[in-house]
Design a protein around this motif. Structure first.
Motif, short mmCIF file in Angstrom:
data_model
loop_
_atom_site.label_atom_id
_atom_site.label_comp_id
_atom_site.label_asym_id
_atom_site.label_seq_id
_atom_site.Cartn_x
_atom_site.Cartn_y
_atom_site.Cartn_z
N ARG A 69 40.75 59.15 60.21
CA ARG A 69 42.02 59.27 60.92
C ARG A 69 43.16 59.70 60.00
N PHE A 70 43.71 58.80 59.19
CA PHE A 70 44.92 59.12 58.44
C PHE A 70 44.67 59.02 56.94
N ILE A 71 44.89 57.85 56.35
CA ILE A 71 44.66 57.72 54.91
C ILE A 71 43.21 58.05 54.57
N GLY A 72 42.29 57.55 55.37
CA GLY A 72 40.88 57.80 55.11
C GLY A 72 40.53 59.28 55.15
N ARG A 73 41.17 60.01 56.04
CA ARG A 73 40.90 61.46 56.13
C ARG A 73 41.33 62.16 54.85
N HIS A 74 42.51 61.81 54.35
CA HIS A 74 42.97 62.40 53.08
C HIS A 74 42.09 61.94 51.92
N LEU A 75 41.62 60.71 52.00
CA LEU A 75 40.76 60.18 50.94
C LEU A 75 39.45 60.96 50.85
N VAL A 76 38.81 61.20 51.98
CA VAL A 76 37.54 61.93 51.97
C VAL A 76 37.73 63.31 51.37
N THR A 77 38.83 63.98 51.74
CA THR A 77 39.12 65.30 51.17
C THR A 77 39.29 65.22 49.67
N ASP A 78 40.03 64.21 49.20
CA ASP A 78 40.24 64.05 47.75
C ASP A 78 38.93 63.80 47.02
N LEU A 79 38.09 62.97 47.59
CA LEU A 79 36.81 62.67 46.96
C LEU A 79 35.93 63.92 46.87
N GLY A 95 52.71 61.50 56.15
CA GLY A 95 51.98 62.70 55.82
C GLY A 95 51.25 63.24 57.02
N PRO A 96 50.51 64.34 56.85
CA PRO A 96 49.75 64.93 57.95
C PRO A 96 48.77 63.94 58.57
N TYR A 97 48.61 64.03 59.89
CA TYR A 97 47.65 63.25 60.68
C TYR A 97 48.07 61.79 60.86
N ASP A 98 49.36 61.50 60.69
CA ASP A 98 49.83 60.11 60.81
C ASP A 98 49.91 59.72 62.28
N TYR A 99 48.89 59.02 62.75
CA TYR A 99 48.84 58.64 64.16
C TYR A 99 49.89 57.60 64.53
N THR A 100 50.53 56.95 63.55
CA THR A 100 51.58 55.99 63.89
C THR A 100 52.83 56.69 64.42
#
Length: 329
Positions: free
Chosen positions: A11-21, A165-170
């Motif tokens: 979704r949000f932080i996790g989505r950016h995290l996967v990209t970073d990894l 940031g991008p994709y922030d569902y809040t």
């Protein structure tokens, strides 16, 4: 090839995290229930393990199948979940729990990891799901990290301030981006100088990876923009990213009360400054994205989305009444 298990991740932080990894050479497995669209469904180097984060047996099965080097836990919201995860993943090179700046129990400037007291957490709060218990639950999760490290587990904590940031569902920042984009005059609560430390989502992602790789067991690390901005400065950054101009009209509680509003009715307003010291994280080699770049990326994705933050709208008619009062002063 290093392997990472991300609990959450779509979704949000996790989505950016996967990209970073992925950008840093990891094979990634996302662990979640599959209730949300998976943006990595067709991505090379990303696998999906379906399971309920609260099901210890499912986490054990993921551990055995993936055999991860690092585990990053994006969706541990209760202390029991952190305790279980630190037992299940006791042998990984790094387990990182996403805590929160809300875990701090004292209002001081700045809030430092090893100095500022954490929230207390009652047994009732530890199992509660309400917003009011969020900080205490995150603090108790931090204590579970400390206890695990004492048992020899390579467990660490990252405490973001409010993330954008991008994709922030809040849709918290989407509210303000939409207003700057759609209006020439904005009602701004207070004097525009209030400070609520924010963290760009891509920077939170890199912090999680760096702490997993370089952090010390039992330690917590704050993460937030290197340079803090006031609300006025935040709105100016948004306007610059949109290549537009906007008039900021400041309104105190007294002036807002003419329309039955208060400063608390505005998202991202905080009376007392919330500031986290990020020097401990920077010492590991972490750097934050320049604010103008972070806002440009955030605004660009906002314009491509259908998010407008309307759930936070105090009402156009109410604000027109406030503007009318201010125009007569």
């Amino acid at each position: 090839m290093n392997t990472a298990l991300v609990i959450g991740g779509t979704r949000f932080i996790g989505r950016h995290l996967v990209t970073d990894l992925l950008d840093n050479g990891y094979d990634v497995t996302i662990f979640n229930r599959g209730n949300h669209d998976n943006p990595f469904a067709d991505a090379d180097g990303v696998s999906h393990f379906e399971g309920d984060r609260t099901d210890d047996g499912a986490l054990e099965a993921a551990r055995d199948e993936v055999d991860p080097n690092i585990v990053i836990d994006c969706v541990a919201y209760k202390p029991r979940e952190v305790r279980a995860a630190t037992e299940i993943f006791a042998d990984v090179d790094g387990y990182v729990y996403i805590s929160s700046g809300s875990a701090y129990g004292n209002e001081v400037i700045p809030k430092r990891e090893n100095d500022t007291e954490l929230c207390a957490c009652t047994d009732e709060q530890a199992t509660d799901d309400s917003h009011d218990s969020y900080g205490p639950r995150k603090a108790e999760g931090d204590r579970a990290i400390f206890e695990a490290a004492e048992r020899g587990v390579n467990a660490m904590s990252v405490r973001p301030c409010i993330v954008y940031g991008p994709y922030d569902y809040t849709e918290r920042l989407d509210f303000w981006i939409d207003r700057v984009n759609e209006r020439d005059r904005l009602v701004v609560p207070g004097d525009g100088q209030n400070v609520w430390h924010r963290a760009y989502a891509e920077d939170v992602a890199s912090a999680l990876r760096i702490v997993a790789e370089e952090g010390d067991p039992g330690e917590a690390y704050n993460v937030g923009d290197e340079r803090l901005v006031t609300m006025d400065e935040m709105l100016s950054l948004i306007a610059d990213a949109l290549d537009t101009d906007v008039e900021l009209v400041h309104a105190s509680d007294r002036e807002l009360s003419t329309a039955d509003l208060s400063t608390d009715d505005y998202i991202l307003y905080r009376d007392y400054p919330h500031v986290l010291d990020t020097n401990k994280l920077a010492a590991l080699g972490w750097e934050s994205t320049p604010l103008d770049v972070a806002m440009e990326r955030t605004v660009e994705e906002h314009l491509e989305s259908d998010r407008d933050g309307s759930e936070y709208d105090p009402g156009r008619e109410n604000e027109e009444r406030v503007l009318g009062v201010l125009d007569t002063i």
